[in-house]
Design a protein around this motif. Structure first.
Motif, PDB file in Angstrom:
ATOM      1  N   ASP A 170       9.888  21.791  26.646  1.00  0.00           N
ATOM      2  CA  ASP A 170       8.922  20.757  26.756  1.00  0.00           C
ATOM      3  C   ASP A 170       7.678  21.152  26.453  1.00  0.00           C
ATOM      4  OD1 ASP A 170      10.526  18.415  27.676  1.00  0.00           O
ATOM      5  OD2 ASP A 170      10.881  19.417  29.732  1.00  0.00           O
ATOM      6  N   VAL A 171       7.271  22.243  26.681  1.00  0.00           N
ATOM      7  CA  VAL A 171       5.923  22.857  26.135  1.00  0.00           C
ATOM      8  C   VAL A 171       5.799  23.001  25.008  1.00  0.00           C
ATOM      9  CG1 VAL A 171       4.196  24.666  26.502  1.00  0.00           C
ATOM     10  CG2 VAL A 171       5.757  23.946  28.411  1.00  0.00           C
ATOM     11  N   TRP A 172       6.789  23.600  24.164  1.00  0.00           N
ATOM     12  CA  TRP A 172       6.563  23.729  22.726  1.00  0.00           C
ATOM     13  C   TRP A 172       6.547  22.513  21.891  1.00  0.00           C
ATOM     14  CZ3 TRP A 172      10.569  23.472  19.442  1.00  0.00           C
ATOM     15  CH2 TRP A 172      11.780  23.624  19.835  1.00  0.00           C
ATOM     16  N   LEU A 173       7.453  21.714  22.194  1.00  0.00           N
ATOM     17  CA  LEU A 173       7.601  20.444  21.732  1.00  0.00           C
ATOM     18  C   LEU A 173       6.443  19.428  21.582  1.00  0.00           C
ATOM     19  CD1 LEU A 173      11.337  19.280  22.682  1.00  0.00           C
ATOM     20  CD2 LEU A 173      10.412  19.846  20.301  1.00  0.00           C
ATOM     21  N   GLU A 174       5.693  19.767  22.851  1.00  0.00           N
ATOM     22  CA  GLU A 174       4.335  18.995  23.116  1.00  0.00           C
ATOM     23  C   GLU A 174       3.222  19.558  22.306  1.00  0.00           C
ATOM     24  OE1 GLU A 174       1.203  17.529  26.549  1.00  0.00           O
ATOM     25  OE2 GLU A 174       2.925  18.979  27.048  1.00  0.00           O
ATOM     26  N   GLU A 175       3.490  21.187  22.195  1.00  0.00           N
ATOM     27  CA  GLU A 175       2.306  21.751  21.025  1.00  0.00           C
ATOM     28  C   GLU A 175       2.628  21.288  19.876  1.00  0.00           C
ATOM     29  OE1 GLU A 175       2.718  26.002  23.786  1.00  0.00           O
ATOM     30  OE2 GLU A 175       3.625  25.846  21.710  1.00  0.00           O
ATOM     31  N   GLN A 176       4.011  21.203  19.356  1.00  0.00           N
ATOM     32  CA  GLN A 176       4.004  20.783  17.873  1.00  0.00           C
ATOM     33  C   GLN A 176       3.708  19.284  17.632  1.00  0.00           C
ATOM     34  OE1 GLN A 176       7.914  23.404  16.921  1.00  0.00           O
ATOM     35  NE2 GLN A 176       8.268  21.357  17.129  1.00  0.00           N
ATOM     36  N   ALA A 177       3.758  18.321  18.734  1.00  0.00           N
ATOM     37  CA  ALA A 177       3.309  17.035  18.372  1.00  0.00           C
ATOM     38  C   ALA A 177       1.877  16.838  18.485  1.00  0.00           C
ATOM     39  CB  ALA A 177       3.862  15.919  19.471  1.00  0.00           C
ATOM     40  N   CYS A 178       1.309  17.509  19.499  1.00  0.00           N
ATOM     41  CA  CYS A 178      -0.112  17.710  19.529  1.00  0.00           C
ATOM     42  C   CYS A 178      -0.931  18.267  18.464  1.00  0.00           C
ATOM     43  CB  CYS A 178      -0.740  18.433  20.955  1.00  0.00           C
ATOM     44  SG  CYS A 178      -0.406  17.414  22.427  1.00  0.00           S
ATOM     45  N   TRP A 179      -0.377  19.268  17.859  1.00  0.00           N
ATOM     46  CA  TRP A 179      -0.662  20.030  16.680  1.00  0.00           C
ATOM     47  C   TRP A 179      -0.855  19.257  15.301  1.00  0.00           C
ATOM     48  CZ3 TRP A 179       2.880  20.685  12.374  1.00  0.00           C
ATOM     49  CH2 TRP A 179       2.463  21.071  11.388  1.00  0.00           C
ATOM     50  N   HIS A 180       0.364  18.244  15.257  1.00  0.00           N
ATOM     51  CA  HIS A 180       0.544  17.392  14.150  1.00  0.00           C
ATOM     52  C   HIS A 180      -0.639  16.207  14.258  1.00  0.00           C
ATOM     53  CE1 HIS A 180       2.100  14.279  11.478  1.00  0.00           C
ATOM     54  NE2 HIS A 180       2.645  15.302  10.844  1.00  0.00           N
ATOM     55  N   ARG A 181      -0.697  15.881  15.482  1.00  0.00           N
ATOM     56  CA  ARG A 181      -1.649  14.623  15.666  1.00  0.00           C
ATOM     57  C   ARG A 181      -3.278  15.272  15.430  1.00  0.00           C
ATOM     58  NH1 ARG A 181       0.255  12.982  20.114  1.00  0.00           N
ATOM     59  NH2 ARG A 181      -0.959  14.153  21.474  1.00  0.00           N
ATOM     60  N   LEU A 182      -3.282  16.307  15.839  1.00  0.00           N
ATOM     61  CA  LEU A 182      -4.616  16.898  15.659  1.00  0.00           C
ATOM     62  C   LEU A 182      -4.911  17.195  14.299  1.00  0.00           C
ATOM     63  CD1 LEU A 182      -7.128  18.148  17.126  1.00  0.00           C
ATOM     64  CD2 LEU A 182      -6.080  20.317  17.238  1.00  0.00           C
ATOM     65  N   VAL A 183      -4.083  17.683  13.403  1.00  0.00           N
ATOM     66  CA  VAL A 183      -4.243  17.731  11.928  1.00  0.00           C
ATOM     67  C   VAL A 183      -4.469  16.594  11.377  1.00  0.00           C
ATOM     68  CG1 VAL A 183      -2.740  18.270   9.835  1.00  0.00           C
ATOM     69  CG2 VAL A 183      -2.613  19.852  11.768  1.00  0.00           C
ATOM     70  N   GLU A 184      -3.839  15.355  11.665  1.00  0.00           N
ATOM     71  CA  GLU A 184      -4.271  13.904  11.110  1.00  0.00           C
ATOM     72  C   GLU A 184      -5.519  13.631  11.544  1.00  0.00           C
ATOM     73  OE1 GLU A 184      -1.120  11.512  12.277  1.00  0.00           O
ATOM     74  OE2 GLU A 184       0.073  11.802  10.580  1.00  0.00           O
TER      75      GLU A 184
END
Length: 701
Positions: A147-161
């Motif tokens: 649940d933590v690292w999936l949120e990390e991946q989603a937040c990272w992708h959103r941050l890149v955009e």
């Protein structure tokens, strides 16, 4: 090799000898006074032990005292002209071209949105300098909970955009947590280290302004012999009363202490593991951490890596500098005493392990061995203080319960040894110890007045009130820290295992949690005070400054963890720091605002887990598939197929964390879960999740 040592080395040797002379001479006088205060003047083994412990502790606090005095004098005369920063003019630095630099953020089970918002602020601040093309950013995750690292991946992708940082902001999660943070950084260096000449290391709570980062790179370019350049981080964003006290003490007192420390260490400073820049090539070549060959605590992996890496960099012939004048470097404090002590429990084991390195690792600089000793004493001093209290209690008990011994153990003369008491000398020695402890705090007030900085802390009256509040709280917390650190040291020496967990950065502590943390110390404080009362009322009064804080540890921790008292003092202008009273720096303003912004809703029910979001949201599912791998090989194929079927039938609650993590790492499993969940009946787990998403979306529109 250089034909002759640089000038700073000769200056450093002189300063260190001067510091040693002041500390040792003062300690010798203090121990002499103590021997004449003790009834038998050191004529017994017990009194020899008391005097020996007192001498070590007195020297320890004398080092801090004279370090602050050095810092005050250096600032009084305009700063250290031998510092790294003073070698170069501002226009000279501005004209220095930049080199490719990586900004790395190792994380482990941190508040994801909060942490990456800080990185976003750093990115934007570098962007404002016009030099973003020279920097790459790496989020290095060691998180285990899906649940933590999936949120990390989603937040990272959103941050890149959001940042338009494609090809500049990267995310990597290790599946094997080897050697904790140092292993995380080592894994990054093996994979991508050669892409950059320099590496800026951040912690999850770190903020560095773009101006400071750019200046650090330029300093490294001008100084090829420098391997590590360390800033002096300032604590910010304290909300609880405890965090605000720590924040004020760090911000106000560290000006003198950091200046004095930098003046003594010079090019052989310590590395604190974050808010610093490192030269990548020598770091990779010389700073790999070996396995210790001792037993128990002193065997296996090195747990506290930063001091060791600085020592190895120095051993390789590179300089390590602390530059307090760089400024605009920030971190945050644990919100409660219990959280600080939990962090100290981890740090104490790593620092004590340095004893083996300090004694047996060949080729290290003397200054770095002393840095190891300083870190060890940060925790060992509590054990020595506790032992000092135990020995003085035994001495008081013997004088009270036993007849006077004219020929005590250890006394070799044929003539009796007459006990003597000198209360006047005892008072003088006590006052001298208090001066060592508290005079640097008022020296910092004088420094602020001389440099006209008192207004940044609310003015002279409020500044003095803030200092007094901090002194009272620090006195109240000192015995609690002593007891906790003593337990940690004993546990470390017995090689008790420790769990590695993310730090609490926002929440206060409950009464239950406080009593669970502090109950042993509260019992010890009560028993010791009762025993002191049974011995002698005077000794009981002497014990109160230690026993009362121990007895009140739990309510003290709860009260200090609350945000209300902290905000109340803030509204009165007390415990204020310049970052609160002046216009905030852009990096701080941006971080605060980014962290206040709500994450964009993805059409799922509020409060749903990141696992459910990864399965149901089409966009997130594609993102996670892109980061996943093909794991269906050999025996794992059948296991994954059956786990997918179980998850679709019974929901993620039927699976272990390891099974959930394995599913999210497999590309085909992610796809099958997404398709299968959306085909699930309405009365199934996934059907109810989808129905909740639709209701939430309807309410929001």
């Amino acid at each position: 090799m250089e034909a002759r040592p640089p000038k700073w080395r000769r200056v450093a040797i002189f300063r260190r000898l001067l510091l040693a002379m002041f500390v040792l001479s003062q300690t010798v006088v203090a121990v002499y006074y103590l021997l004449w205060i003790l009834p038998y003047h050191g004529g017994t083994l017990l009194e020899v032990g008391i005097a020996g412990l007192f001498g070590i502790l007195y020297a320890w606090i004398a080092v801090g005292f004279w370090t602050a005095v050095f810092g005050f004098m250096i600032r009084l005369f305009g700063g250290d002209r031998y510092s790294l920063l003073r070698r170069h003019q501002d226009d000279e630095l501005e004209a220095t071209p930049l080199a490719r630099t990586a900004v790395i953020l190792p994380i482990y089970h941190e508040p994801v949105g909060w942490t990456l918002s800080g990185l976003k602020a750093v990115y934007r601040d570098i962007e404002q300098t016009g030099n973003i093309e020279h920097f790459e950013f790496y989020i290095l995750s060691d998180s285990r909970d899906p649940d933590v690292w999936l949120e990390e991946q989603a937040c990272w992708h959103r941050l890149v955009e959001e940042l338009g940082a494609q090809g500049r902001l990267f995310y990597r999660r290790r599946t094997v947590n080897l050697n904790y943070k140092s292993g995380n950084v080592a894994d990054y260096l093996r994979r991508w280290g050669r892409r950059s000449k320099y590496m800026v290391v951040l912690d999850a709570d770190s903020l560095l302004s773009g101006q400071t980062i750019v200046r650090m790179v330029r300093l490294m370019e001008r100084e090829p012999n420098v391997g590590i350049l360390q800033t002096n981080p300032t604590i910010i964003n304290g909300q609880s009363l405890f965090a605000r006290i720590q924040q004020f003490a760090n911000r106000f007192y560290s000006t003198l202490f950091a200046t004095g420390l930098a003046a003594v260490q010079m090019g052989e400073a310590a590395f604190w593991g974050h808010n610093a820049i490192l030269r990548v090539a020598p770091f990779m070549k010389h700073c790999g951490l070996p396995k210790l060959r001792g037993v128990g605590l002193f065997g296996g992996s090195i747990m506290s890596h930063d001091f060791v890496e600085a020592a190895f960099m120095g051993r390789a012939g590179y300089e390590v500098w602390l530059e307090p004048e760089l400024g605009q470097s920030f971190e945050e404090s644990p919100p409660t005493l219990a959280d600080e002590l939990a962090r100290d429990n981890r740090w104490s084991k790593g620092n004590l392990q340095h004893l083996w390195i300090m004694l047996f690792m060949p080729g290290l600089k003397f200054a770095h061995r002393m840095a190891f000793m300083n870190g060890i004493m940060a925790y060992l001093a509590s054990v020595l203080w506790l032992c000092f209290l135990i020995l003085t209690t035994i001495a008081a008990a013997k004088l009270t319960l036993a007849p006077i011994e004219y020929f005590p153990e250890g006394h070799q003369s044929l003539f009796p040894l007459w006990p003597e008491w000198r209360p006047g000398w005892a008072l003088g020695l006590t006052l001298s110890t208090l001066v060592l402890l508290f005079f640097p705090k008022f020296l910092a007030v004088a420094d602020a007045a001389i440099h006209r900085n008192t207004r940044q802390y609310g003015g002279v009256a409020k500044l003095l009130a803030s200092v007094l509040i901090e002194i009272v709280i620090s006195v109240l917390l000192a015995p609690v820290r002593m007891w906790a650190h003593s337990r940690y040291v004993v546990g470390a020496l017995l090689n008790f295992s420790l769990s590695w967990a993310g730090q609490n950065r926002t929440d206060d502590i409950s009464w239950r949690g406080a009593f669970a943390t502090h109950l042993p110390g509260m019992v010890v404080g009560s028993l010791w005070s009762s025993f002191a009362w049974s011995l002698d009322p005077v000794f009981f009064l002497w014990s109160l400054p230690v026993s009362i804080p121990l007895v009140l540890a739990a309510p003290t921790d709860v009260c200090l963890s609350r945000v209300g008292p902290g905000r109340g003092l803030m509204s009165l202008g007390l415990l204020a720091i310049p970052e609160e009273t002046a216009t905030p720096l852009p990096v701080l303003w941006n971080a605060q605002n980014f962290r206040k912004q709500k994450n964009q809703e993805s059409g799922l029910a509020r409060g749903s887990r990141a696992f459910e979001q990864a399965v149901l949201d089409p966009r997130l599912n594609r993102i996670h598939q892109g980061l996943a791998r093909d794991l269906r090989r050999g025996r794992r194929r059948h296991s994954l197929e059956s786990t997918v079927a179980q998850c679709l039938a019974d929901g993620p609650g039927a699976l272990s964390r390891g099974q959930l993590s394995l599913l999210m790492r497999d590309r085909l499993s992610l796809e099958e879960l997404h398709v299968g969940a959306w085909k699930s009946p309405i009365n199934s787990y996934w059907g109810q999740q989808i129905d909740g998403c639709k209701q939430t979306e309807a309410q929001s529109t």
